[in-house]
Design a protein around this motif. Sequence first.
Motif, PDB file in Angstrom:
ATOM      1  N   VAL A  34       7.686  -7.812  20.934  1.00 16.41           N
ATOM      2  CA  VAL A  34       8.929  -8.415  20.952  1.00 16.41           C
ATOM      3  C   VAL A  34      10.013  -7.832  20.502  1.00 16.41           C
ATOM      4  N   GLU A  35       9.939  -6.735  19.588  1.00 19.41           N
ATOM      5  CA  GLU A  35      10.822  -6.057  19.006  1.00 19.41           C
ATOM      6  C   GLU A  35      11.311  -4.781  19.932  1.00 19.41           C
ATOM      7  N   CYS A  36      10.625  -4.631  20.981  1.00 17.82           N
ATOM      8  CA  CYS A  36      10.900  -3.697  21.805  1.00 17.82           C
ATOM      9  C   CYS A  36      11.273  -4.505  23.355  1.00 17.82           C
ATOM     10  N   GLY A  37      11.543  -5.742  23.178  1.00 19.07           N
ATOM     11  CA  GLY A  37      12.012  -6.612  24.305  1.00 19.07           C
ATOM     12  C   GLY A  37      10.827  -7.174  25.119  1.00 19.07           C
ATOM     13  N   ALA A  38       9.573  -7.069  24.796  1.00 20.67           N
ATOM     14  CA  ALA A  38       8.407  -7.678  25.877  1.00 20.67           C
ATOM     15  C   ALA A  38       8.436  -9.345  25.705  1.00 20.67           C
ATOM     16  N   ARG A  39       8.565  -9.697  26.715  1.00 17.03           N
ATOM     17  CA  ARG A  39       8.537 -11.271  26.659  1.00 17.03           C
ATOM     18  C   ARG A  39       7.190 -11.511  26.690  1.00 17.03           C
ATOM     19  N   VAL A  40       6.060 -11.008  26.831  1.00 17.25           N
ATOM     20  CA  VAL A  40       4.723 -11.295  26.801  1.00 17.25           C
ATOM     21  C   VAL A  40       3.911  -9.896  26.572  1.00 17.25           C
ATOM     22  N   ALA A  41       2.822  -9.941  25.540  1.00 12.44           N
ATOM     23  CA  ALA A  41       2.261  -8.738  25.148  1.00 12.44           C
ATOM     24  C   ALA A  41       0.859  -9.282  24.965  1.00 12.44           C
ATOM     25  N   LEU A  60       5.619   3.086  18.932  1.00 12.33           N
ATOM     26  CA  LEU A  60       6.010   2.672  20.243  1.00 12.33           C
ATOM     27  C   LEU A  60       7.452   2.161  20.423  1.00 12.33           C
ATOM     28  N   ILE A  61       7.875   1.213  19.501  1.00 11.25           N
ATOM     29  CA  ILE A  61       9.429   0.761  19.398  1.00 11.25           C
ATOM     30  C   ILE A  61      10.378   1.784  19.174  1.00 11.25           C
ATOM     31  N   ARG A  62      10.164   2.936  18.392  1.00 13.50           N
ATOM     32  CA  ARG A  62      11.047   4.011  17.983  1.00 13.50           C
ATOM     33  C   ARG A  62      11.083   4.880  19.591  1.00 13.50           C
ATOM     34  N   LEU A  63      10.007   5.063  20.225  1.00 14.37           N
ATOM     35  CA  LEU A  63       9.899   5.747  21.429  1.00 14.37           C
ATOM     36  C   LEU A  63      10.490   5.254  22.696  1.00 14.37           C
ATOM     37  N   ILE A  64      10.400   3.927  23.007  1.00 19.85           N
ATOM     38  CA  ILE A  64      10.989   3.418  23.986  1.00 19.85           C
ATOM     39  C   ILE A  64      12.246   2.646  23.495  1.00 19.85           C
ATOM     40  N   GLY A  65      12.548   2.386  22.440  1.00 17.58           N
ATOM     41  CA  GLY A  65      13.934   1.520  22.148  1.00 17.58           C
ATOM     42  C   GLY A  65      13.601   0.027  22.219  1.00 17.58           C
ATOM     43  N   ALA A  66      14.607  -0.347  21.391  1.00 20.43           N
ATOM     44  CA  ALA A  66      14.733  -2.047  21.090  1.00 20.43           C
ATOM     45  C   ALA A  66      14.671  -2.790  22.244  1.00 20.43           C
ATOM     46  N   ASP A  67      14.950  -2.160  23.611  1.00 18.98           N
ATOM     47  CA  ASP A  67      15.123  -2.915  24.730  1.00 18.98           C
ATOM     48  C   ASP A  67      14.170  -2.169  25.661  1.00 18.98           C
ATOM     49  N   GLY A  68      13.495  -1.255  25.510  1.00 19.05           N
ATOM     50  CA  GLY A  68      12.373  -0.594  26.138  1.00 19.05           C
ATOM     51  C   GLY A  68      11.566  -1.150  27.183  1.00 19.05           C
ATOM     52  N   ALA A  69      10.996  -2.418  26.686  1.00 16.87           N
ATOM     53  CA  ALA A  69      10.018  -3.238  27.449  1.00 16.87           C
ATOM     54  C   ALA A  69      10.897  -4.578  27.901  1.00 16.87           C
ATOM     55  N   GLY A 127      23.206  -6.065  -1.271  1.00 18.84           N
ATOM     56  CA  GLY A 127      22.846  -4.722  -1.593  1.00 18.84           C
ATOM     57  C   GLY A 127      21.787  -4.441  -2.274  1.00 18.84           C
ATOM     58  N   GLU A 128      20.711  -5.413  -2.525  1.00 19.06           N
ATOM     59  CA  GLU A 128      19.201  -5.179  -2.716  1.00 19.06           C
ATOM     60  C   GLU A 128      18.596  -4.686  -1.503  1.00 19.06           C
ATOM     61  N   ARG A 129      17.625  -3.528  -1.956  1.00 25.26           N
ATOM     62  CA  ARG A 129      16.780  -2.719  -0.949  1.00 25.26           C
ATOM     63  C   ARG A 129      15.316  -3.380  -1.044  1.00 25.26           C
ATOM     64  N   CYS A 130      14.828  -3.665   0.085  1.00 32.57           N
ATOM     65  CA  CYS A 130      13.265  -4.083   0.096  1.00 32.57           C
ATOM     66  C   CYS A 130      12.550  -3.410   0.922  1.00 32.57           C
ATOM     67  N   ALA A 131      11.385  -3.100   0.532  1.00 31.22           N
ATOM     68  CA  ALA A 131      10.293  -2.444   1.160  1.00 31.22           C
ATOM     69  C   ALA A 131       9.644  -3.945   1.733  1.00 31.22           C
ATOM     70  N   SER A 132       9.378  -3.836   2.974  1.00 34.31           N
ATOM     71  CA  SER A 132       8.880  -5.178   3.575  1.00 34.31           C
ATOM     72  C   SER A 132       7.993  -5.082   4.897  1.00 34.31           C
ATOM     73  N   SER A 133       6.852  -5.875   4.731  1.00 34.02           N
ATOM     74  CA  SER A 133       6.044  -5.784   5.843  1.00 34.02           C
ATOM     75  C   SER A 133       6.418  -6.732   6.960  1.00 34.02           C
ATOM     76  N   THR A 134       7.701  -7.234   7.045  1.00 33.89           N
ATOM     77  CA  THR A 134       7.806  -7.902   8.005  1.00 33.89           C
ATOM     78  C   THR A 134       8.566  -7.395   9.512  1.00 33.89           C
ATOM     79  N   ASN A 135       9.098  -8.023  10.309  1.00 35.92           N
ATOM     80  CA  ASN A 135       9.230  -7.425  11.810  1.00 35.92           C
ATOM     81  C   ASN A 135      10.652  -7.343  12.029  1.00 35.92           C
ATOM     82  N   ARG A 136      11.625  -7.630  11.211  1.00 33.89           N
ATOM     83  CA  ARG A 136      13.015  -7.440  11.605  1.00 33.89           C
ATOM     84  C   ARG A 136      13.849  -7.020  10.654  1.00 33.89           C
ATOM     85  N   ASN A 137      14.764  -5.930  10.750  1.00 41.67           N
ATOM     86  CA  ASN A 137      15.295  -5.403   9.773  1.00 41.67           C
ATOM     87  C   ASN A 137      17.205  -5.327   9.908  1.00 41.67           C
TER      88      ASN A 137
END
Length: 478
Positions: free
Chosen positions: A232-239, A195-204, A428-438
């Motif tokens: 919230v990562e696509c801008g939604a204030r409430v979900a 969804l975030i890829r589709l609508i963008g980081a400010d799509g909502a 420089g370290e690269r991490c595969a992460s289950s978190t919310n922000r990159n």
Amino acid sequence: MTSARTLYDKIVDRHRIASINNVQGAGETLLLYVDRTVLNEYTSPQAFSGLRQAGRTLWRPQAALGVVDHVNSTDPARRRDSADAQAQQQIAYFARNGRDFGIEMFDILHPRQGIEHVVLPDLGWVLPGLVIAAGDSHTTTYGAFGAVGFGIGTSDIEHLLATQTLVYRRLISMRVTIDGQLSAGITAKDAVMALIRLIGADGAAGHALEFAGSAITALGVEGRMTMCNMAVECGARVALMAPDDKVFDYVAGRPRSPAPALMDLARQAWRDLPSDPGARFDRDVQLQAETIPPMVSWGTSPDQASAIGDTVPDPLDLPVDRRRDAGRAIAYMGLRPNMRLQDVPIDRAFIGSCTNARLTDLRDAARILRGRKVAPGVRAMVSPGSSTVRREAEAEGLDRIFLDAGFEWRQSGCSMCLAMNDDVLAPGERCASSTNRNFEGRQGSGGRTHLMSPAMVAAAAVAGTLADVRDFPVLETW
């Protein structure tokens, strides 16, 4: 407003004390009653200092809960002095604020300590129809229960604690409908990243976003929390999601949930909360579940993500307004346009955060790890979302699966989601992460973060590169 109302408007209307600007519908400024808040040691100190300076007390201390989660160490041998000196100072001031203002506190050694957005559902303190505001943007997590949750700033925390109210602007609405059935290996994390890829980081941006559709209804409550958390990562204030029997059953019997006799009454009231047929949304977005692949981020914003089978994009192939940011992100991440994502090596693997550190998340990863080993040269860590989740996982033997595979079995806390404690990436370290922000430096100065589901993190840890979870069949039934 029409007679058919959305879930969001129903809850806001029930908590409106007074309209301030006499506008009807979206854009109305109102005084809003807030049912509950959760506080942490990182975003609350200035609010308490302001209360002290003004000589104010709390309107309802019992409506607040304090949880240490951001700066604490997750060292497996947990001690009060595990954190560094600055963190210990923050934690000590937080404890003092709890004592002085009469707020219940879960400190480092409390048996229910954990990440605030995992702890509250653990307790049964999040209920359909509530308004919950807190000093953390991922308060949107509580929308999985049909509650309006949103993040607020420090000055608003002070006002909320003193009055149990906030000056609030009613949001415009968006409905995201995901119909169909997610394919094997595809999780709620993949769906929200798609969804975030589709609508963008400010799509909502500026929206109250309601998830709907058969794929949403099929999700368990913890998967729903993942989606509302990352909205919230696509801008939604409430979900939000409509509360149903899955939610009611999840809440029932928890330490702070309503007593059994009251639960029956509550269920009846909660069934009136979902959006009415014909309720109008300002924007509609549709996705088909079967088209959602395993997702992984390649850039430094959550919307810079692709299917794991894709390549790093060439900025010249992107829309003009996205080329500059994509080029900078690719350079920061040390990638090359058109390289296969599955050829990207990793140094670290991390499972944790308020997005993906609940029991079902750990089970998903353990299914991939059972009978396998972390690749040489990869440091892998798992930090359960709360001490409660940690005990539940140990009761199922999940800790042994992680340890046998080569993961560190840490204590609970925000951990490597953000660089505020001792769990950080080196430059420089690269991490595969289950978190919310990159974002750049999110997990440590110069660190490089690839977002994905917990099962995808497990697959990457075993492969030593970004990997497709579908290439790792479960070796044993659960």
